[in-house]
Design an enzyme around this catalytic site. Structure first.
Site, PDB file in Angstrom:
ATOM      1  CD  GLU A 288      -4.655  -2.791  -5.616  1.00 45.29           C
ATOM      2  OE1 GLU A 288      -4.765  -1.569  -5.598  1.00 45.29           O
ATOM      3  OE2 GLU A 288      -5.565  -3.558  -5.236  1.00 45.29           O
ATOM      4  CE  LYS A 289      -1.013  -0.538  -3.159  1.00 45.71           C
ATOM      5  NZ  LYS A 289      -2.209  -1.139  -2.539  1.00 45.71           N
TER       6      LYS A 289
ATOM      7  CG  ASP B 111      -5.906  -2.646  -2.282  1.00 44.36           C
ATOM      8  OD1 ASP B 111      -5.119  -3.375  -1.647  1.00 44.36           O
ATOM      9  OD2 ASP B 111      -5.656  -1.463  -2.575  1.00 44.36           O
TER      10      ASP B 111
ATOM     11  CG  ASP C 210     -11.108  -1.454  -3.613  1.00 42.70           C
ATOM     12  OD1 ASP C 210     -10.549  -2.205  -4.448  1.00 42.70           O
ATOM     13  OD2 ASP C 210     -10.621  -0.349  -3.279  1.00 42.70           O
TER      14      ASP C 210
ATOM     15  CE1 TYR D 132      -7.419  -1.192   0.380  1.00 47.66           C
ATOM     16  CE2 TYR D 132      -9.798  -0.963   0.569  1.00 47.66           C
ATOM     17  CZ  TYR D 132      -8.644  -0.914  -0.189  1.00 47.66           C
ATOM     18  OH  TYR D 132      -8.725  -0.576  -1.514  1.00 47.66           O
TER      19      TYR D 132
ATOM     20  NE  ARG E 236      -7.021   3.885  -2.614  1.00 41.92           N
ATOM     21  CZ  ARG E 236      -5.771   3.947  -2.175  1.00 41.92           C
ATOM     22  NH1 ARG E 236      -5.382   3.121  -1.205  1.00 41.92           N
ATOM     23  NH2 ARG E 236      -4.908   4.810  -2.658  1.00 41.92           N
TER      24      ARG E 236
END
Length: 678
Positions: A7-8, A102, A104, A322, A324
């Protein structure tokens, strides 16, 4: 070639360290002996704007609404064009792809949408990274799953994204245009979650403004049994005169008469019932993000965005899992890390964490360890990485402290106490007394006083009593109290209200149905929504406690919108449907059809919205708009705010509209009036 898409960049770098072979950094990706890793920057793709579907939508017009795309369009974000090309080329070269977004809903979508955009046909696996320490990453690499297993999660994310577009794009235009027709020079953003959240604050402020203080009396009496004196509280009968609508004694004369009657009674009081029950309170669960945000707001005064940003930094430093997460449970497989984590915490000098960790018992297994309760991620906990606590800044230390404290509590016993409830009768009136004796402090040793919800009517220890015992009445008193207005929201308590939205739902049947729904918004978005309302000047923070107060545009927006969008009923129901969709029990197309019909109905309502006019000169032609100074071909003129529906216009005369003066009825001379009256 196996291609990991993270993701990043920071996540990609951590994965690269855990793959075998030499590591070689390239432009936009990393090569290792165990595969190639590339990354996005969050969403590489963005939703198209209305004018990118059709240029006519560049101008806001009520007659064009609602705008409902027949085929949804994504575009490469300008800032991500180069990285997109790198990712696209690597996908073409890959034999197998590992989705490393991530764990989610949003993380699932932002990699999946890229794969769909380039029409990927290669096999895709999924890695779930709940922590970035080496042990966790290697364990995750060894436990890859099929990405198809998460198709329903992607559908849920698509539904959320497209519903937000339908509501935001259409209703923001519809109600901004309606406000401008009434003379308000403003842009009003309407959001599926944002607007009912703002309305919570507006309604709370009006409750405070309209609050009228009322006095009431709490009657209590002291009794003695054997050598022990205790207090019991008077319980009025349903037909008791002098009670207010909340069942409180509000009549001073009746309170006085009651005290005199109790004092004058000669017979001793009698115990009508006395029951002792053993109660157990299980360990407070580890933390989800919203729980952490609320706790940090109460304990340290931090706003939710600061808490999220800090938890993210701790995660990226591999110190916590994590952030979130909406889950408060832990996978049973992680229980084996407990000794290492507690050992690390016990070495954090000069903190309570060390003492608590040393007394923790790894033989205790709390209810938190439950695989059936785990979704894509688990509760936020410390990782097996040793924390250099002294190197953290104050905010980081405080957030790490709360996360570690909740984890340590899982290794303390259940809190056990005896709850005694006694009912007494004196002079024909009923009294109740409550008491508790702690038998096992357990996990509350870690939380201390903050874990106790002390009630006024708790008496501590009560004497041993049995039904039929006589007790001596000593004295009675009536304490005058006053009702208090509701407390204003802070960012932390507003976030808690978003999470427990069923409390604010208007429909009683829906309130029951939505009690188990995890609120409106997501763990990752709630703080951002509140911050945006503050940044866009719909809310302002006041006093040291940072109470939230609505501004004039907030009142305008909430007052002009229909209840369907200002009350959280529909939004909470939609969140429940999104949850069902993630579980494979709801349809994306059906949900978006509902959203399109909802947006259409509210756009139609906007045309007849009752909005107070704002402007010095009301249009004399339509009487529903205001005159506004404009520049025309031949200079300045005054035109109606409802143009083109109303084409009223007037010349400018010294900065005012040159409107014809209505003739006044001619008055007769005073002498003629008197003669006429005669």
């Amino acid at each position: 070639m196996r291609l990991y898409i993270a993701e990043k960049p920071s996540m990609a770098a951590e994965i690269a360290k855990c793959l075998s072979g030499p590591v070689s950094r390239k432009d936009g990706y990393i090569q290792t002996g165990g595969g190639t890793i590339t990354w996005g920057y969050g969403h590489i793709l963005r939703q198209a704007e209305p004018d990118e579907y059709d240029p006519k939508y560049e101008k806001w017009r009520a007659e064009d609404l609602p705008i409902i795309p027949q085929s949804w369009k994504l575009l490469v974000a300008d800032s991500c064009q180069k990285q997109f090309e790198i990712v696209k080329n690597l996908i073409e070269q890959a034999d197998e792809i590992v989705h490393a977004g991530d764990p989610d809903r949003e993380g699932q979508l932002l990699i999946d949408e890229v794969l769909d955009f380039v029409n990927n046909q290669k096999p895709v696996r999924r890695i779930l990274l709940n922590a970035l320490d080496e042990q966790s990453i290697k364990k995750a690499i060894a436990s890859l799953r099929e990405n198809q297993d998460f198709f329903n999660l992607k559908q849920s994310a698509l539904a959320r994204q497209r519903a937000d577009w339908l509501i935001g794009m259409n209703l923001s235009r519809a109600y901004t245009l309606a406000a401008q027709r009434a003379g308000h020079r403003t842009t009003l953003p309407v959001g599926r979650v944002k607007t009912p959240t703002l309305a919570l604050v507006v309604r709370r402020e009006r409750e405070i403004e309209n609050f009228k203080q009322a006095d009431y009396f709490t009657v209590k009496a002291d009794f003695q049994h054997s050598d022990t004196v205790f207090t019991a509280y008077w319980k009025p009968r349903e037909d008791q005169p002098g009670l207010d609508t909340e069942g409180r004694l509000a009549d001073k004369a009746i309170a006085k008469a009651l005290l005199e009657m109790l004092q004058a009674a000669k017979d001793p009081a009698a115990v009508m019932a006395c029951e002792t029950t053993e109660k157990k309170e299980p360990q407070r669960l580890p933390l989800a993000l919203s729980t952490l945000q609320v706790m940090a707001g109460k304990k340290f005064g931090y706003d939710p965005q600061i808490v999220l940003d800090t938890a993210q930094k701790l995660y990226e430093r591999k110190l916590t899992s994590y952030p979130r997460s909406d889950c408060e449970y832990l996978p049973e497989s992680q229980y084996e890390d407990a000794a290492t984590i507690l050992g690390n915490l016990s070495n954090i000098a000069h903190t309570e964490l060390a003492g608590w960790s040393q007394k923790a018992d790894t033989q205790i297994s709390s209810r938190a360890w439950n695989d059936k309760k785990i979704t894509a991620h688990h509760a936020i906990i410390p990782t097996v990485e040793r924390c250099n606590y002294a190197a953290l800044n104050e905010t980081e230390r405080n957030i790490y402290y709360l996360i570690a404290q909740a984890y340590i509590a899982q290794f303390y016993l259940v809190h056990v106490y005896d709850q005694t409830r006694a009912e007494l009768e004196h002079a024909g009136e009923r009294f109740t007394a409550n008491g508790r004796i702690i038998k096992e402090l357990g996990w509350k040793e870690v939380y201390g006083a903050e874990a106790e919800e002390k009630k006024e009517e708790d008496n501590g220890t009560l004497p041993a009593m049995s039904k039929g015992d006589q007790v001596e009445f000593l004295k009675a008193s009536a304490e005058k109290k006053s009702t208090k207005p509701p407390t204003r929201f802070t960012a932390a308590t507003l976030l808690a209200a978003m999470k427990e939205i069923h409390k604010y739902v208007k429909n009683p049947e829906l309130k029951k149905q939505l009690k188990d729904v995890a609120g409106i918004g997501t763990e990752a978005t709630r703080a951002t929504i509140i911050k945006e309302l503050i940044d866009r000047s719909f809310l302002r923070e006041e006093t040291k406690k940072k109470y939230l107060k609505p501004t004039e545009p907030a009142y305008l927006l909430v007052d002009m919108l229909p209840e369907e969008i200002t009350y959280p009923d529909f939004t909470a129901l939609w969140e429940d449907i999104l949850r069902q969709m993630a579980e494979g029990n709801a349809s994306l197309d059906t949900f978006l059809g509902q959203q399109a019909r909802f947006a259409t109905g509210l756009c139609n309502k906007a045309k007849g919205a009752n909005i107070p006019l704002k402007g010095e000169y009301h249009c004399p032609r339509c009487r529903r708009g205001v005159l506004q100074l404009r520049n025309g071909k031949h200079g300045k003129f005054w035109g109606c705010s409802r143009y083109p529906a109303c084409r009223g216009s007037f010349n400018d005369k010294d900065g005012k509209p040159d409107m014809p003066v209505r003739p006044q009825p001619q008055q007769q001379p005073l002498q003629q009036q008197k003669q006429g009256q005669g």
